[in-house]
Scaffold this motif. Structure first.
Motif, PDB file in Angstrom:
ATOM      1  N   ASP A  72     -11.132  22.083  16.104  1.00 21.25           N
ATOM      2  CA  ASP A  72     -11.439  20.881  15.325  1.00 21.25           C
ATOM      3  C   ASP A  72     -11.345  19.622  16.183  1.00 21.25           C
ATOM      4  OD1 ASP A  72     -11.734  22.514  13.126  1.00 21.25           O
ATOM      5  OD2 ASP A  72      -9.769  22.047  12.267  1.00 21.25           O
ATOM      6  N   ARG A  73     -10.357  19.563  17.055  1.00 30.12           N
ATOM      7  CA  ARG A  73     -10.167  18.371  17.888  1.00 30.12           C
ATOM      8  C   ARG A  73     -11.240  18.249  18.959  1.00 30.12           C
ATOM      9  NH1 ARG A  73      -6.326  19.412  14.975  1.00 30.12           N
ATOM     10  NH2 ARG A  73      -4.690  17.931  14.404  1.00 30.12           N
ATOM     11  N   VAL A  74     -11.637  19.371  19.529  1.00 34.04           N
ATOM     12  CA  VAL A  74     -12.719  19.333  20.525  1.00 34.04           C
ATOM     13  C   VAL A  74     -14.006  18.851  19.888  1.00 34.04           C
ATOM     14  CG1 VAL A  74     -14.220  20.772  21.952  1.00 34.04           C
ATOM     15  CG2 VAL A  74     -11.744  21.083  22.051  1.00 34.04           C
ATOM     16  N   GLU A  75     -14.333  19.385  18.730  1.00 31.52           N
ATOM     17  CA  GLU A  75     -15.593  19.009  18.083  1.00 31.52           C
ATOM     18  C   GLU A  75     -15.574  17.552  17.652  1.00 31.52           C
ATOM     19  OE1 GLU A  75     -16.456  21.876  15.036  1.00 31.52           O
ATOM     20  OE2 GLU A  75     -16.763  23.497  16.488  1.00 31.52           O
ATOM     21  N   ALA A  76     -14.445  17.074  17.142  1.00 31.66           N
ATOM     22  CA  ALA A  76     -14.354  15.677  16.708  1.00 31.66           C
ATOM     23  C   ALA A  76     -14.431  14.721  17.898  1.00 31.66           C
ATOM     24  CB  ALA A  76     -13.052  15.446  15.935  1.00 31.66           C
ATOM     25  N   MET A  77     -13.702  15.027  18.973  1.00 29.82           N
ATOM     26  CA  MET A  77     -13.674  14.123  20.127  1.00 29.82           C
ATOM     27  C   MET A  77     -14.990  14.112  20.889  1.00 29.82           C
ATOM     28  SD  MET A  77      -9.814  14.300  21.693  1.00 29.82           S
ATOM     29  CE  MET A  77      -9.596  16.067  21.715  1.00 29.82           C
ATOM     30  N   LEU A 281     -16.693  15.688  28.894  1.00 30.74           N
ATOM     31  CA  LEU A 281     -16.512  16.908  28.125  1.00 30.74           C
ATOM     32  C   LEU A 281     -15.424  17.782  28.746  1.00 30.74           C
ATOM     33  CD1 LEU A 281     -20.193  17.867  27.190  1.00 30.74           C
ATOM     34  CD2 LEU A 281     -18.506  16.594  25.844  1.00 30.74           C
ATOM     35  N   GLN A 282     -15.355  17.789  30.076  1.00 31.60           N
ATOM     36  CA  GLN A 282     -14.241  18.489  30.733  1.00 31.60           C
ATOM     37  C   GLN A 282     -12.908  17.893  30.277  1.00 31.60           C
ATOM     38  OE1 GLN A 282     -14.447  19.154  34.993  1.00 31.60           O
ATOM     39  NE2 GLN A 282     -16.679  18.900  34.988  1.00 31.60           N
ATOM     40  N   ALA A 283     -12.856  16.560  30.232  1.00 31.28           N
ATOM     41  CA  ALA A 283     -11.625  15.877  29.826  1.00 31.28           C
ATOM     42  C   ALA A 283     -11.271  16.207  28.376  1.00 31.28           C
ATOM     43  CB  ALA A 283     -11.770  14.374  30.012  1.00 31.28           C
ATOM     44  N   ILE A 284     -12.278  16.314  27.525  1.00 30.33           N
ATOM     45  CA  ILE A 284     -12.023  16.639  26.124  1.00 30.33           C
ATOM     46  C   ILE A 284     -11.430  18.047  25.997  1.00 30.33           C
ATOM     47  CG2 ILE A 284     -13.186  17.202  23.945  1.00 30.33           C
ATOM     48  CD1 ILE A 284     -15.037  14.768  24.564  1.00 30.33           C
ATOM     49  N   LEU A 285     -12.017  19.024  26.688  1.00 28.31           N
ATOM     50  CA  LEU A 285     -11.485  20.382  26.630  1.00 28.31           C
ATOM     51  C   LEU A 285     -10.040  20.432  27.119  1.00 28.31           C
ATOM     52  CD1 LEU A 285     -14.488  22.567  27.868  1.00 28.31           C
ATOM     53  CD2 LEU A 285     -13.623  22.341  25.536  1.00 28.31           C
ATOM     54  N   ARG A 286      -9.750  19.661  28.174  1.00 29.83           N
ATOM     55  CA  ARG A 286      -8.387  19.636  28.722  1.00 29.83           C
ATOM     56  C   ARG A 286      -7.424  18.921  27.775  1.00 29.83           C
ATOM     57  NH1 ARG A 286      -4.790  19.287  33.063  1.00 29.83           N
ATOM     58  NH2 ARG A 286      -6.141  20.529  34.380  1.00 29.83           N
ATOM     59  N   HIS A 287      -7.750  17.712  27.377  1.00 28.66           N
ATOM     60  CA  HIS A 287      -6.785  16.909  26.627  1.00 28.66           C
ATOM     61  C   HIS A 287      -6.674  17.325  25.163  1.00 28.66           C
ATOM     62  CE1 HIS A 287      -6.030  14.608  30.130  1.00 28.66           C
ATOM     63  NE2 HIS A 287      -7.263  14.174  30.225  1.00 28.66           N
TER      64      HIS A 287
END
Length: 385
Positions: A72-77, A281-287
């Motif tokens: 949910d957080r990955v998709e929202a961010m 997108l790399q940063a989103i997957l990580r954070h």
């Protein structure tokens, strides 16, 4: 001729290339056509990249909800640029095979625990189920991100094992219960000869204490208990244990143990996929791992505590593991550690963890008030189970 693994990766890269570059081309082509006919500008939304994420948990386990919080957080961010297809254990690969699945590109991301690939390299267990030294799961997750643990993890996965994987940890799990027993166990003699389920270095530890150990995925535990393959077991927490029916095959539940006292979830990413993505997108997957770690903790505190109460209401006897057994576990770790340190990589990891715990846990213990004293002040008699 391409190997099966190379062919799978080639198809995955083609799919990703189409989703990223192809979608961009559609937008560019649409813009050119718009200019030609002088129509109002229309900004098409690029098609999302869909990633396949498999867990090591059955669909009924609360840990699927933990994984969903990450999704949910990955998709929202990402504003919809990334979508994740979340799958339970066995959907693509077996629960203990997600490491291979990510490396081979048949899944893009895995949600698991490092101890599940202990059979490939025992050092995996040091990142979740190793010697405690006195540090909690929060202490050890802090070591991962601030004490050099992440680089050790990268070295193990990429350099030692040669895998095309990036690994991160999140959600410091409460110490795992010693587990479920048909009768009471209060001394070391009481557990000798038990056929017991656990995983990783905990298997080596408890086997040295006289148990006969089987390493099984969570979904196989209760059937194994019913068939007599095992006669005692642990998995992880009251919610997961209750959902797969632990209370139907045993009634004595022992909390607190040193066999697995500092574990976290593992998020495995195919490195080629990760490096193909745009930096944001790399940063989103990580954070998103860090964000889910916080939300997972809140969900765990709520559900684990309420489900423990439900188990008690259903007649389960809840105990704290005896000090005799806890002391024997520490003695067993003392004997096991030198054999682990014969491996130079494991020696470096253990030295780093010891130094971190000595400094950080000293601060934690000196700084923390006696929470038990305060609890007993406001809820007298509650802890006398």
């Amino acid at each position: 001729m391409k190997t099966k693994s190379e062919d799978v990766k080639s198809k995955e890269l083609s799919r990703r290339s189409f989703l990223t570059k192809g979608a961009t081309g559609v937008v560019a082509g649409g813009a050119a056509a718009t200019g030609m006919f002088a129509a109002p500008a229309v900004h098409a939304q690029p098609a999302p990249m869909v990633l396949k994420m498999q867990t090591s948990w059955p669909s009924s386990d609360i840990w699927m909800t933990f994984a969903q919080q990450y999704v949910d957080r990955v998709e929202a961010m990402s504003g919809g640029r990334l979508k994740i297809d979340l799958l339970p254990a066995g959907a693509v690969v077996a629960a203990f095979q997600v490491l291979d699945g990510v490396n081979d590109g048949v899944i893009d991301i895995a949600h698991s625990v490092p101890v599940y690939w202990y059979g490939k390299n025992k050092a995996a267990s040091l990142f979740g189920t190793g010697p405690v030294f006195g540090g909690s799961a929060t202490t050890m997750l802090s070591w991962f991100y601030a004490g050099g643990g992440e680089e050790f993890y990268r070295e193990l996965i990429q350099d030692v094992m040669g895998l095309d994987i990036v690994g991160l940890l999140g959600f410091p799990m409460p110490a795992q219960p010693f587990g479920w027993f048909k009768g009471q166990v209060n001394t070391v003699a009481d557990i000798e000869g038990f056929k017991y389920r656990t995983v990783g270095l905990a298997a080596d530890l408890l086997q040295s204490m006289g148990m006969s150990v089987a390493q099984l995925p969570g979904g196989e535990i209760v059937p194994a208990m019913e068939r007599g393959v095992i006669d005692a077991f642990e998995f992880n927490n009251p919610s997961s244990d209750m959902r797969f029916g632990a209370q139907d095959v045993a009634k004595n539940y022992y909390l607190s143990s040193y066999h697995q006292a500092s574990e976290s979830f593992e998020f495995l990413f195919n490195r080629s996929l990760m490096e193909d993505l745009e930096p944001d997108l790399q940063a989103i997957l990580r954070h998103a791992v860090e964000a889910a770690s916080t939300s997972n903790t809140a969900l765990a505190m709520d559900n684990y505590s309420s489900d423990l109460q439900k188990l008690q209401d259903e007649g389960v006897e809840v105990h704290r593991t005896s000090k005799e057994i806890l002391a024997a576990q520490l003695d067993a770790w003392d004997k096991l550690i030198p054999t682990l340190e014969a491996d130079p990589f494991m020696k470096r990891v253990l030295d780093s963890q010891r130094a971190w715990v000595e400094r950080v846990t000293y601060y934690e213990l000196m700084n923390s008030p006696d929470y038990q004293l305060a609890y007993e002040h406001y809820f007298p008699g509650k802890l006398k189970l």
